[in-house]
Motif scaffolding. Structure first.
Motif, mmCIF file in Angstrom:
data_model
loop_
_atom_site.group_PDB
_atom_site.id
_atom_site.type_symbol
_atom_site.label_atom_id
_atom_site.label_comp_id
_atom_site.label_asym_id
_atom_site.label_seq_id
_atom_site.Cartn_x
_atom_site.Cartn_y
_atom_site.Cartn_z
ATOM 1 N N TRP A 57 1.584 -0.259 -11.930
ATOM 2 C CA TRP A 57 1.015 1.112 -11.225
ATOM 3 C C TRP A 57 -0.361 0.822 -10.864
ATOM 4 O O TRP A 57 -1.289 0.275 -11.412
ATOM 5 C CB TRP A 57 1.359 2.269 -12.157
ATOM 6 C CG TRP A 57 2.511 2.460 -12.621
ATOM 7 C CD1 TRP A 57 3.741 2.318 -11.823
ATOM 8 C CD2 TRP A 57 3.264 2.846 -13.862
ATOM 9 N NE1 TRP A 57 5.057 2.571 -12.746
ATOM 10 C CE2 TRP A 57 4.376 2.977 -13.778
ATOM 11 C CE3 TRP A 57 2.518 3.383 -14.972
ATOM 12 C CZ2 TRP A 57 5.191 3.652 -14.969
ATOM 13 C CZ3 TRP A 57 3.191 3.794 -16.215
ATOM 14 C CH2 TRP A 57 4.331 3.932 -15.886
ATOM 15 N N SER A 58 -0.720 1.738 -9.923
ATOM 16 C CA SER A 58 -2.244 1.669 -9.365
ATOM 17 C C SER A 58 -2.519 3.120 -9.393
ATOM 18 O O SER A 58 -1.938 3.997 -9.047
ATOM 19 C CB SER A 58 -2.319 1.144 -7.864
ATOM 20 O OG SER A 58 -3.303 1.238 -7.281
ATOM 21 N N VAL A 83 -0.848 -1.451 -4.616
ATOM 22 C CA VAL A 83 0.077 -1.687 -5.479
ATOM 23 C C VAL A 83 0.487 -3.401 -5.843
ATOM 24 O O VAL A 83 0.929 -3.640 -4.572
ATOM 25 C CB VAL A 83 1.446 -0.945 -5.662
ATOM 26 C CG1 VAL A 83 2.200 -1.249 -6.764
ATOM 27 C CG2 VAL A 83 0.893 0.569 -5.660
ATOM 28 N N THR A 138 0.697 -1.204 -0.014
ATOM 29 C CA THR A 138 0.005 -0.015 0.081
ATOM 30 C C THR A 138 1.032 1.356 0.212
ATOM 31 O O THR A 138 1.849 1.269 0.727
ATOM 32 C CB THR A 138 -0.883 -0.035 1.192
ATOM 33 O OG1 THR A 138 -1.606 -1.049 1.105
ATOM 34 C CG2 THR A 138 -1.910 1.244 1.112
ATOM 35 N N VAL A 139 0.560 2.123 -0.904
ATOM 36 C CA VAL A 139 1.328 3.419 -1.036
ATOM 37 C C VAL A 139 0.357 4.637 -1.007
ATOM 38 O O VAL A 139 -0.273 4.668 -2.123
ATOM 39 C CB VAL A 139 2.250 3.316 -2.332
ATOM 40 C CG1 VAL A 139 3.137 4.565 -2.510
ATOM 41 C CG2 VAL A 139 3.035 1.965 -2.543
ATOM 42 N N GLN A 148 5.556 4.524 -5.966
ATOM 43 C CA GLN A 148 4.781 2.958 -6.145
ATOM 44 C C GLN A 148 5.976 2.012 -6.376
ATOM 45 O O GLN A 148 5.949 0.814 -6.067
ATOM 46 C CB GLN A 148 3.756 2.838 -7.018
ATOM 47 C CG GLN A 148 2.525 3.632 -6.655
ATOM 48 C CD GLN A 148 1.340 3.815 -7.796
ATOM 49 O OE1 GLN A 148 1.169 2.742 -8.452
ATOM 50 N NE2 GLN A 148 0.111 4.466 -7.575
#
Length: 283
Positions: free
Chosen positions: A66-67, A19, A13-14, A84
């Motif tokens: 990427w998210s 991600v 989690t970023v 990320q």
């Protein structure tokens, strides 16, 4: 389907965004881990699907998808995508050094990481990268935006037309080409990446890259014409340059050549001295 038998899929989690990343885990002969960064509208599978498993036979490979940012109203930035990628890398290997490969927008992200975390990136490969978006790129992005806002069915064909060289399309199975076009994602996150493509500018940090670098351009690239790669070659002190007979889709058009370029370079990055223009291998 996993990229290799040993590849693990994990999430990190970023800033509220989850991600997903892939880690082949298995190390080889003390080689450094290799991190792959995909480009616009891509993913590990879409841009490195053929390359990841082959490189994983030589070294540990890590690649993040990427998210979208947790707050969709926040403009996407190179720095956010770099965060990320680094979060995934740190989750996998801690603070170990790693070699780095970036493609297209992922090359801009890789440039930023190499410039700001130089102590961790001894070797860098940039496929179809650039420093600052110019008017030609903005013109193409503007056409994409128009098609996106009109919800045009032509947008996927326009993306493929810009991405691939005439020779690649001419020789490819038309059924395969149409299937690949139909699979291109069109959504708000891709639109955010296209918006970022229109305002990339890493000129304030590009001179800080100390990594031994290989710059690779597509000779027929219409999306990021090769003068951008030549600019990278000119500004990065320890850089070599080569071209592939491709359009922008270098990893998809010539995966075998890209695997050979990356593998030979990371195993012996000083084989060619800085400033060398390396002839194309045609692998």
């Amino acid at each position: 389907m996993p990229f290799t038998d040993t590849t693990e899929t994990r999430t990190v989690t970023v800033d509220g965004a989850e991600v997903t990343y892939f880690d082949s885990v298995e190390a080889h002969d003390g080689n450094r881990p290799l991190v792959l960064v995909h480009g616009t509208s891509g993913s590990t599978a879409a841009h490195y699907g053929q390359i990841f498993p082959m490189l994983a036979t030589r070294t540990r490979v890590i690649s993040a998808d990427w998210s979208p940012l947790a707050d969709p109203s926040t403009p996407l930035t190179v720095e956010a995508l770099a965060d990320q990628v680094l979060a995934a890398v740190n989750d996998a290997i801690g603070d170990e050094p790693f070699d780095l490969v970036g493609y297209s927008l992922g090359a801009a992200v890789a440039e930023y990481i190499a410039a700001t975390h130089g102590e961790r990136v001894p070797s860098l490969v940039l496929l179809a990268g650039w420093i600052t978006t110019d008017g030609h790129q903005k013109l193409r992005n503007g056409v994409w935006r128009k098609l996106y806002e009109e919800k045009s069915e032509a947008i996927r064909h326009y993306m493929a037309f810009c991405a691939f060289s005439p020779n690649f399309v001419r020789k490819a199975d038309p059924t395969m080409v149409e299937a690949a076009i139909a699979a291109l994602p069109i959504n708000e996150f891709v639109a955010a990446q296209m918006d970022l493509n229109g305002r990339v500018d890493v000129s304030d940090v590009i001179g800080d890259i100390s990594a031994t670098t290989l710059v690779v351009a597509g000779a027929e690239d219409m999306m990021v014409p090769k003068h951008h790669s030549r600019a990278l070659f000119g500004v990065i002190p320890d850089a070599r340059y080569t071209e592939t007979s491709t359009g922008h889709g270098i990893p998809m058009e010539r995966p075998t050549e890209v695997i050979q370029l990356i593998d030979l370079f990371i195993r012996d990055p000083h084989h060619y001295p800085a400033g060398t223009i390396i002839p194309e291998t045609h692998a």
